[in-house]
Scaffold this motif. Structure first.
Motif, mmCIF file in Angstrom:
data_model
loop_
_atom_site.group_PDB
_atom_site.id
_atom_site.type_symbol
_atom_site.label_atom_id
_atom_site.label_comp_id
_atom_site.label_asym_id
_atom_site.label_seq_id
_atom_site.Cartn_x
_atom_site.Cartn_y
_atom_site.Cartn_z
ATOM 1 N N THR A 77 29.336 15.751 61.906
ATOM 2 C CA THR A 77 30.441 14.827 61.652
ATOM 3 C C THR A 77 30.274 14.249 60.259
ATOM 4 N N LEU A 78 31.238 14.539 59.388
ATOM 5 C CA LEU A 78 31.252 13.943 58.062
ATOM 6 C C LEU A 78 31.861 12.555 58.165
ATOM 7 N N THR A 79 31.094 11.544 57.828
ATOM 8 C CA THR A 79 31.573 10.168 57.906
ATOM 9 C C THR A 79 32.292 9.793 56.617
ATOM 10 N N PRO A 80 33.063 8.694 56.629
ATOM 11 C CA PRO A 80 33.673 8.239 55.367
ATOM 12 C C PRO A 80 32.642 8.012 54.270
ATOM 13 N N LYS A 81 31.434 7.575 54.636
ATOM 14 C CA LYS A 81 30.379 7.373 53.642
ATOM 15 C C LYS A 81 29.988 8.682 52.975
ATOM 16 N N ASP A 82 30.012 9.786 53.746
ATOM 17 C CA ASP A 82 29.676 11.099 53.179
ATOM 18 C C ASP A 82 30.673 11.531 52.115
ATOM 19 N N LEU A 83 31.896 11.005 52.186
ATOM 20 C CA LEU A 83 32.964 11.405 51.272
ATOM 21 C C LEU A 83 33.215 10.364 50.196
ATOM 22 N N THR A 84 32.347 9.371 50.118
ATOM 23 C CA THR A 84 32.471 8.278 49.156
ATOM 24 C C THR A 84 31.352 8.371 48.129
ATOM 25 N N TYR A 85 31.616 7.957 46.904
ATOM 26 C CA TYR A 85 30.611 8.009 45.851
ATOM 27 C C TYR A 85 30.840 6.865 44.867
ATOM 28 N N TRP A 86 29.819 6.583 44.058
ATOM 29 C CA TRP A 86 29.908 5.551 43.037
ATOM 30 C C TRP A 86 30.539 6.139 41.777
ATOM 31 N N ALA A 87 31.636 5.524 41.321
ATOM 32 C CA ALA A 87 32.311 5.964 40.101
ATOM 33 C C ALA A 87 32.019 4.966 38.996
ATOM 34 N N SER A 88 31.384 5.440 37.928
ATOM 35 C CA SER A 88 31.034 4.532 36.835
ATOM 36 C C SER A 88 32.264 4.015 36.104
ATOM 37 N N SER A 89 33.361 4.776 36.136
ATOM 38 C CA SER A 89 34.580 4.345 35.434
ATOM 39 C C SER A 89 35.209 3.122 36.083
ATOM 40 N N THR A 90 35.096 3.020 37.405
ATOM 41 C CA THR A 90 35.660 1.874 38.119
ATOM 42 C C THR A 90 34.599 0.866 38.538
ATOM 43 N N LYS A 91 33.312 1.269 38.371
ATOM 44 C CA LYS A 91 32.191 0.430 38.796
ATOM 45 C C LYS A 91 32.322 0.004 40.251
ATOM 46 N N SER A 92 32.655 0.997 41.068
ATOM 47 C CA SER A 92 32.822 0.743 42.502
ATOM 48 C C SER A 92 32.683 2.049 43.270
ATOM 49 N N TYR A 93 32.522 1.929 44.584
ATOM 50 C CA TYR A 93 32.525 3.114 45.446
ATOM 51 C C TYR A 93 33.964 3.512 45.714
ATOM 52 N N VAL A 94 34.238 4.797 45.629
ATOM 53 C CA VAL A 94 35.600 5.281 45.821
ATOM 54 C C VAL A 94 35.616 6.437 46.811
ATOM 55 N N GLN A 95 36.718 6.563 47.515
ATOM 56 C CA GLN A 95 37.006 7.755 48.299
ATOM 57 C C GLN A 95 38.363 8.246 47.858
ATOM 58 N N ASP A 96 38.391 9.381 47.194
ATOM 59 C CA ASP A 96 39.615 9.893 46.600
ATOM 60 C C ASP A 96 40.470 10.639 47.614
ATOM 61 N N GLU A 97 41.770 10.662 47.331
ATOM 62 C CA GLU A 97 42.633 11.643 47.988
ATOM 63 C C GLU A 97 42.429 12.956 47.244
ATOM 64 N N THR A 98 41.941 13.957 47.945
ATOM 65 C CA THR A 98 41.531 15.182 47.268
ATOM 66 C C THR A 98 41.349 16.307 48.271
ATOM 67 N N THR A 99 40.921 17.443 47.782
ATOM 68 C CA THR A 99 40.585 18.596 48.620
ATOM 69 C C THR A 99 39.075 18.826 48.567
ATOM 70 N N PHE A 100 38.494 19.069 49.734
ATOM 71 C CA PHE A 100 37.068 19.343 49.828
ATOM 72 C C PHE A 100 36.843 20.792 50.259
ATOM 73 N N ASP A 101 35.871 21.439 49.625
ATOM 74 C CA ASP A 101 35.358 22.721 50.092
ATOM 75 C C ASP A 101 34.132 22.455 50.953
ATOM 76 N N LEU A 102 34.057 23.141 52.081
ATOM 77 C CA LEU A 102 32.891 23.060 52.956
ATOM 78 C C LEU A 102 32.155 24.393 52.917
ATOM 79 N N TYR A 103 30.819 24.327 52.952
ATOM 80 C CA TYR A 103 29.990 25.527 53.007
ATOM 81 C C TYR A 103 28.926 25.342 54.078
#
Length: 241
Positions: free
Chosen positions: A197-223
């Protein structure tokens, strides 16, 4: 000493590479804590026993003689040459991704063994990588499943590994990131479904441009597979309702 039948003396000591080159079947057992530059040595098999402790000799003998099957995985990328350092599997996409493996003129830039790599006395096949939803909203979890089959002739362990790649967003993201793994023991011919189970935390990261954690609307590839070069893939999207 030049007489026929006598061994010629040599000032150079015999090395492990000499042994590897002189025999058709050599298994090299290496005790270390870091990846080694093998200097072109190519034994038929390598058993990396790390620092195994007081019972390491008995454990290694049991593995070498097939009493049990090895099932470890590399926690780092094993470089081909010391000049490649640093080498990490979760690097960013280069400006020439198709020629990433051709960085050096005299040898491949790909590592000797990738992150997560490791063999056993059996073989395994991954199939039917699936996501519970093709599209999820920000803040939702993503159920993932993959089938693992023991295609060999002995009972053995495999470590199923799940990686993600975010195609675009607020910042550039690594080509792959490990987000889940599970060890399974399979008999010959046995198939098992491994679930993550991929949690929201797994899809969130720290962005230095916004100086905050972000979860983008985007497409993910899984392997999914047995190491960080796994080829079995599928996709899902994160979209606001």
């Amino acid at each position: 000493m030049t007489q026929v039948g006598r061994r010629r003396q040599s000032s150079r000591p015999i090395t492990s590479n000499d042994a590897i080159r002189s025999s058709r079947s050599v298994a090299s057992a290496m005790q270390d804590s870091l990846p080694l530059d093998l200097k072109g040595a190519k034994p038929q098999a390598i058993m990396d026993i790390w620092y195994p402790g007081s019972q390491g000799g008995a454990a290694t003998a049991n593995l070498l003689f097939g009493e049990v099957s090895p099932g470890g995985k590399l926690p780092y990328t094993w470089v081909r040459n010391i000049g490649q350092i640093p080498t990490i599997y979760s690097h960013l996409t280069t400006h020439q991704p198709k020629s990433f493996g051709e960085r050096y003129w005299n040898e491949p830039s790909a590592p000797t063994y990738p992150f997560g790599y490791g063999l056993s006395y059996s073989s395994f096949a991954f199939s039917n990588l699936r996501v519970g939803k093709a599209s999820v909203a920000p803040g939702e979890g993503v159920p993932v499943s993959v089938e693992v089959r023991n295609t060999g002739t002995v009972k053995a362990d495999e470590v199923a590994q799940l990686y993600i790649h975010q195609r675009y967003g607020t910042a550039a993201r690594p080509v792959r990131e490990l987000k889940g793994f599970e060890r399974v023991t399979l008999a010959p011919g046995e198939t098992r479904t491994v679930r993550f189970t991929l949690t929201p935390k797994d899809l969130t990261y720290w962005a230095s441009s916004t100086k905050s954690y972000v979860q983008d609307e985007t497409t993910f590839d899984l392997y999914a597979g047995g190491d960080s070069t796994a080829a079995l893939t599928t996709t899902f999207e994160v979209r606001k309702p």
